[in-house]
Design a protein around this motif. Structure first.
Motif, mmCIF file in Angstrom:
data_model
loop_
_atom_site.group_PDB
_atom_site.id
_atom_site.type_symbol
_atom_site.label_atom_id
_atom_site.label_comp_id
_atom_site.label_asym_id
_atom_site.label_seq_id
_atom_site.Cartn_x
_atom_site.Cartn_y
_atom_site.Cartn_z
ATOM 1 N N PRO A 11 0.835 -1.201 0.000
ATOM 2 C CA PRO A 11 0.000 0.000 0.000
ATOM 3 C C PRO A 11 0.873 1.255 0.000
ATOM 4 N N CYS A 12 0.485 2.237 -0.779
ATOM 5 C CA CYS A 12 1.286 3.460 -0.892
ATOM 6 C C CYS A 12 0.408 4.693 -0.744
ATOM 7 N N TYR A 13 0.752 5.528 0.201
ATOM 8 C CA TYR A 13 0.043 6.796 0.354
ATOM 9 C C TYR A 13 1.087 7.914 0.366
ATOM 10 N N GLU A 15 3.854 8.359 -1.385
ATOM 11 C CA GLU A 15 5.177 7.747 -1.231
ATOM 12 C C GLU A 15 6.106 8.052 -2.405
ATOM 13 N N ASP A 50 -3.200 4.385 -2.501
ATOM 14 C CA ASP A 50 -4.317 4.652 -1.594
ATOM 15 C C ASP A 50 -4.713 6.131 -1.685
ATOM 16 N N ASN A 78 -8.494 8.086 -0.633
ATOM 17 C CA ASN A 78 -7.737 7.559 0.497
ATOM 18 C C ASN A 78 -8.656 6.799 1.444
ATOM 19 N N HIS A 81 -4.526 2.683 5.445
ATOM 20 C CA HIS A 81 -3.613 1.567 5.238
ATOM 21 C C HIS A 81 -4.301 0.206 5.193
ATOM 22 N N ASP A 103 5.267 -2.732 3.750
ATOM 23 C CA ASP A 103 5.108 -1.289 3.586
ATOM 24 C C ASP A 103 6.001 -0.768 2.466
ATOM 25 N N ALA A 104 5.637 0.406 1.957
ATOM 26 C CA ALA A 104 6.379 0.986 0.837
ATOM 27 C C ALA A 104 7.767 1.473 1.246
ATOM 28 N N ASP A 105 7.952 1.762 2.530
ATOM 29 C CA ASP A 105 9.221 2.374 2.942
ATOM 30 C C ASP A 105 10.316 1.349 3.254
ATOM 31 N N GLN A 107 10.810 -0.596 5.642
ATOM 32 C CA GLN A 107 11.298 -0.706 7.016
ATOM 33 C C GLN A 107 11.410 -2.180 7.395
ATOM 34 N N ARG A 205 13.922 -4.273 12.257
ATOM 35 C CA ARG A 205 13.202 -3.215 11.547
ATOM 36 C C ARG A 205 14.097 -1.994 11.372
ATOM 37 N N ARG A 208 12.731 4.319 8.256
ATOM 38 C CA ARG A 208 12.168 4.731 6.965
ATOM 39 C C ARG A 208 13.281 5.456 6.202
ATOM 40 N N SER A 213 6.605 9.367 8.313
ATOM 41 C CA SER A 213 5.619 8.352 8.677
ATOM 42 C C SER A 213 4.223 8.848 8.333
ATOM 43 N N LYS A 214 3.411 7.964 7.783
ATOM 44 C CA LYS A 214 2.025 8.329 7.477
ATOM 45 C C LYS A 214 1.119 7.924 8.649
ATOM 46 N N TYR A 215 1.750 7.528 9.735
ATOM 47 C CA TYR A 215 1.012 7.135 10.935
ATOM 48 C C TYR A 215 1.361 8.049 12.094
HETATM 49 N N1 UDP Z 1 -0.414 3.971 4.067
HETATM 50 C C1 UDP Z 1 -1.548 3.885 3.245
HETATM 51 N N2 UDP Z 1 -2.625 4.692 3.519
HETATM 52 C C2 UDP Z 1 -2.641 5.581 4.556
HETATM 53 C C3 UDP Z 1 -1.494 5.640 5.411
HETATM 54 C C4 UDP Z 1 -0.409 4.815 5.129
HETATM 55 O O1 UDP Z 1 -1.591 3.104 2.307
HETATM 56 O O2 UDP Z 1 -3.651 6.288 4.730
HETATM 57 C C5 UDP Z 1 0.746 3.106 3.778
HETATM 58 C C6 UDP Z 1 2.074 3.818 3.620
HETATM 59 O O3 UDP Z 1 2.255 4.278 2.307
HETATM 60 C C7 UDP Z 1 3.066 2.736 3.988
HETATM 61 C C8 UDP Z 1 2.305 1.910 5.035
HETATM 62 O O4 UDP Z 1 0.930 2.255 4.882
HETATM 63 O O5 UDP Z 1 3.375 1.899 2.903
HETATM 64 C C9 UDP Z 1 2.786 2.153 6.456
HETATM 65 O O6 UDP Z 1 2.825 3.526 6.733
HETATM 66 P P1 UDP Z 1 4.075 4.210 7.470
HETATM 67 O O7 UDP Z 1 5.337 3.610 6.991
HETATM 68 O O8 UDP Z 1 3.954 5.696 7.285
HETATM 69 O O9 UDP Z 1 3.788 3.825 8.989
HETATM 70 P P2 UDP Z 1 4.898 3.556 10.156
HETATM 71 O O10 UDP Z 1 5.890 2.613 9.589
HETATM 72 O O11 UDP Z 1 5.464 4.879 10.485
HETATM 73 O O12 UDP Z 1 4.086 2.957 11.272
#
Ligand code: UDP
Ligand code: MG
Length: 317
Positions: A11-13, A15, A50, A78, A81, A103-105, A107, A205, A208, A213-215
């Protein structure tokens, strides 16, 4: 083995900053797996856009044109996630024998894919990626995240400690997963419900590598609250227990006041009046708990989760 088609769902938001690097790294990983005859050459990476507001979807389309191993779907807006992930998983299962979500990043260490596939070929239907260390996380993230897993366990939700959504699932698990129709999604709690043989793979882990972070904390708290309320009626039980305990205590106090009064020691009317408020109040709390029990039952029924899943039927052999 080599005719198993693997789909990696991402999933990519927003990114745009990470997607080309992610593509580069996954391309070499998938090519290597195909070259070593571990997976079919029909395997793909499936990006799920997304509803990004930046160039993410344009980039995905470009990558899809240039690279054979990459494909994508785009959601109309949107949806968050978890929803994006479900869209990807259920789309990918139509083409794949086995799906890995990440995840897209990046991690999550992509080298864990080899071990996940190993376990899949040894008969596992679900392989959970588990973070062995959180050295790179800030103290705050580590503290809140691990606290969250512990709280969930206390609330009676069966989840794998330190496992997020880096996970391998076989086609048959996804076929069963499709029958879970709930809309309040908490995927890491749902897969253990499905059952089948499962195992864990440990990885470290990373940070990023680009973008933010998208969270943010607010989304994280919402997600945690969703997790608890979607999987557990314990908060309702707590109300009921509180009501019962308060009722018992206030009735005991009433009896004590009565005895004191009978013995002729002065008990003010005020004390009796307060006590009666307490008795009534605690009965109301208890009643709320009882009503809550029914609400909880209705909630569980409306989810219409499958009552059982048959893993093998000797009649069909
Ligand atoms: N993501 C998404 N929709 C959203 C928020 C996040 O698809 O509304 C995706 C985001 O692109 C990433 C994954 O969910 O691939 C995890 O997000 P992130 O890495 O920002 O979260 P963290 O690792 O900081 O918990
Ligand atoms: Mg991340």
């Amino acid at each position: 083995m080599k005719n198993n088609i693997l789909y990696v769902v991402i999933p990519c938001y927003n990114e745009e900053e990470v997607i080309s690097e992610t593509t580069k790294r996954l391309k070499s990983k998938l090519s290597e797996l195909i070259k070593n005859n571990i997976i079919s050459k029909k395997s793909r990476v499936m990006y799920v856009n997304d509803g990004s507001k930046d160039k993410t979807w344009d980039l995905i389309k470009e990558i899809n044109k240039k690279e054979e191993l990459f494909t994508g779907i785009s959601l109309s807006r949107n949806r968050g996630h978890q929803n994006a992930l479900v869209a990807g998983l259920l789309t990918a299962k139509e083409y794949a024998d086995v799906v890995i979500s990440m995840d897209a990043d990046l991690q999550d260490d992509i080298n864990a894919i080899d071990e996940m596939l190993d376990k899949y070929f040894n008969g596992c239907d679900i392989v959970y990626g588990v973070r062995s260390a959180r050295k790179k996380d800030t103290f705050f993230k580590k503290f809140t995240a691990e606290g969250f897993y512990k709280l969930m366990a206390k609330m009676g939700v069966e989840i794998v400690f330190n496992h997020a959504d880096y996970r391998l699932t076989s086609k048959r698990v996804l076929n069963e997963f499709e029958n879970y129709k709930e809309v309040n999604l908490f995927l890491r709690g749902m897969f253990p419900l499905i059952g089948f043989k499962s195992d864990k793979v440990y990885y470290e882990r990373a940070e990023r590598f680009a973008g933010e972070s998208k969270y943010p904390l607010k989304k994280m708290l919402n997600f945690a609250w969703d997790g608890i309320t979607s999987f557990s009626v314990k908060p309702i039980r707590l109300i009921l227990s509180l009501g019962i305990v308060a009722t018992i205590i206030s009735i005991l106090v009433f009896i004590i006041l009565l005895i004191i009064k009978i013995c002729g020691v002065g008990v003010t009317n005020f004390a009796l009046a307060i006590n009666s408020i307490w008795i009534l109040g605690s009965i109301i709390i208890m009643s709320l708990g009882v009503v809550g029990e029914y609400v909880g039952k209705i909630y569980n029924e409306t989810k219409q989760r499958p009552r059982y899943i048959i893993s093998e039927n000797l009649n069909n052999k």
